[in-house]
Design an enzyme around this catalytic site. Structure first.
Site, PDB file in Angstrom:
ATOM      1  N   SER A   1       0.469  -1.471  -0.289  1.00 19.03           N
ATOM      2  CA  SER A   1      -0.163  -0.297   0.013  1.00 19.03           C
ATOM      3  C   SER A   1       0.959   1.383   0.442  1.00 19.03           C
ATOM      4  CB  SER A   1      -1.220  -0.150   1.670  1.00 19.03           C
ATOM      5  OG  SER A   1      -1.928  -1.400   0.979  1.00 19.03           O
TER       6      SER A   1
ATOM      7  N   HIS B   1       0.611   3.453   4.895  1.00 19.64           N
ATOM      8  CA  HIS B   1      -0.185   4.455   3.610  1.00 19.64           C
ATOM      9  C   HIS B   1       0.547   5.346   3.907  1.00 19.64           C
ATOM     10  CE1 HIS B   1      -2.382   0.311   4.759  1.00 19.64           C
ATOM     11  NE2 HIS B   1      -3.033   0.694   3.474  1.00 19.64           N
TER      12      HIS B   1
END
Length: 288
Positions: A162, A227
Site C-alpha cells: 500500500s 499508507h
C-alpha cells in the site's frame, strides 16, 4: 482552444485506441497527450509494475496454501512465524524488510485492491513516464511507508504494497487536480472517483485491522501508517515527476527540494531506529 484530433479520429486500430486511452487517462495537458500518442512504441513494455504484481500474487498464493487461509490471512496465528519478508520492529536491523514487506498481504481483500490499482493506474503511468520514474515513486513510497511506521507506530509490523500504491495513486490524483483547468477545457484525464474510493475503503480496512484484537498478542496487527507515508511521497516527489512529462527533473529546483527532504527523512528514520527504541525504553513485542 485545445485540439480534438485524437478524440475525433475514428480510423484507429485496437492498439492505437489503447494508446489514446492511456494518454487521456494519465496526462492532463493536450500537448503531452499528442506527443505521447505520436511517439509511444511499446518498447520497453511496462515491465516493472507487472513484475511486482506477479511476485505479490505468487507469494500470497504460496502463503495462502501454507496457512490454508486466504481471507484475512494476517489473522492466522502463524502468519508472522519465521517469515523472512514482513517488517517487524524486533527485526528492524534486517534492512531488506523495509522493502520486502510489500510481498506479504493481510488477505485477498488487501491484495485485490492493491493489484487492481497497480494494474489500472500503475501500468498506464509506467507506459507514459517509464519504469525508472514510476518505479522510483513506488519504491520511495514503500520505503517511506515502513520508515514512517518505525517512527510513528513503533510496536507494529507492516505488510502489503500500500505504501507504493498510495504513492503512485496520490501522485496521479494530485496531478489531475493540478491540471484541472486543462481537463475542463479538453476532456477527462481519467476519472479520479474510482481510485479515490478504492484507496479510501482500503485505508478504512487497514485502520480497522490495526485496532482489531491481535491474533498474536502482544504484537498488534500490521500498521496503517505506511499508507500515509506513501501519500506524502506521492504528493511531493510523485507530483513533480508526473507534472514534468518529458522534462529533465534535474533542471527543476522543486525536485531537488523534495528529493533532499526525502533523503533527510530517511537519514532521520535510520538514526531513530538505531537510538530511539532503546532511549525511549519501549517494550516491544517478542520477535516472531
Amino acid at each position: 482552444m485545445c485540439k480534438k484530433t485524437l478524440l475525433e479520429e475514428s480510423s484507429l486500430d485496437l492498439t492505437q485506441r489503447l494508446i489514446r486511452h492511456v494518454a487521456y487517462e494519465t496526462l492532463p495537458r493536450e500537448i503531452d497527450r499528442k506527443w505521447f500518442y505520436d511517439n509511444y512504441t511499446g518498447c520497453p513494455p511496462p515491465w516493472f509494475m507487472i513484475t511486482v504484481t506477479i511476485l505479490e500474487v505468487a507469494i500470497f498464493v504460496y502463503y495462502g496454501l501454507l496457512l490454508n487461509r486466504f481471507v484475512l490471512q494476517v489473522t492466522h496465528s502463524q502468519y508472522l512465524k519465521k517469515n523472512p519478508l514482513v517488517y517487524h520492529p524486533q527485526l528492524r536491523a534486517q534492512a531488506w524488510r523495509y522493502l520486502s514487506y510489500i510481498f506479504m498481504h493481510a488477505g485477498i481483500e488487501h491484495l485485490g485492491v492493491n493489484v487492481a490499482l497497480q494494474l489500472l493506474v500503475g501500468v498506464p503511468l509506467e507506459m507514459v513516464h517509464g519504469a525508472l520514474r514510476v518505479g522510483f515513486v513506488y519504491v520511495a513510497g514503500v520505503l517511506a511507508g515502513s520508515l514512517a511506521v518505525s517512527v510513528a507506530d513503533m510496536t507494529a509490523p507492516v505488510v502489503g504494497s500500500s505504501g507504493g500504491v498510495y504513492a503512485i495513486v496520490s501522485a496521479h490524483l494530485a496531478n489531475i487536480v493540478m491540471g484541472l483547468s486543462d481537463v475542463m477545457l479538453c476532456s477527462s484525464a481519467g476519472d479520479p472517483v474510482y481510485p479515490l474510493v478504492a484507496v479510501s475503503l482500503e485505508f478504512g480496512r487497514a485502520v480497522w485491522l490495526r485496532f482489531y484484537p491481535s491474533s498474536y498478542s502482544p504484537c498488534p496487527h500490521p500498521s496503517f501508517v505506511a499508507h500515509l507515508g506513501g501519500v506524502v511521497v506521492g504528493i511531493t516527489l510523485g507530483v513533480v515527476i508526473l507534472r514534468n512529462f518529458e522534462q529533465r527533473l534535474r533542471d527543476r529546483a522543486i525536485w531537488w527540494i523534495f528529493l533532499s527532504s526525502f533523503f533527510l527523512f530517511v537519514i532521520f528514520a535510520i538514526f531513530w531506529n538505531v537510538f530511539a527504541f532503546s532511549m525511549a525504553g519501549l517494550r516491544l513485542p517478542p520477535p516472531p
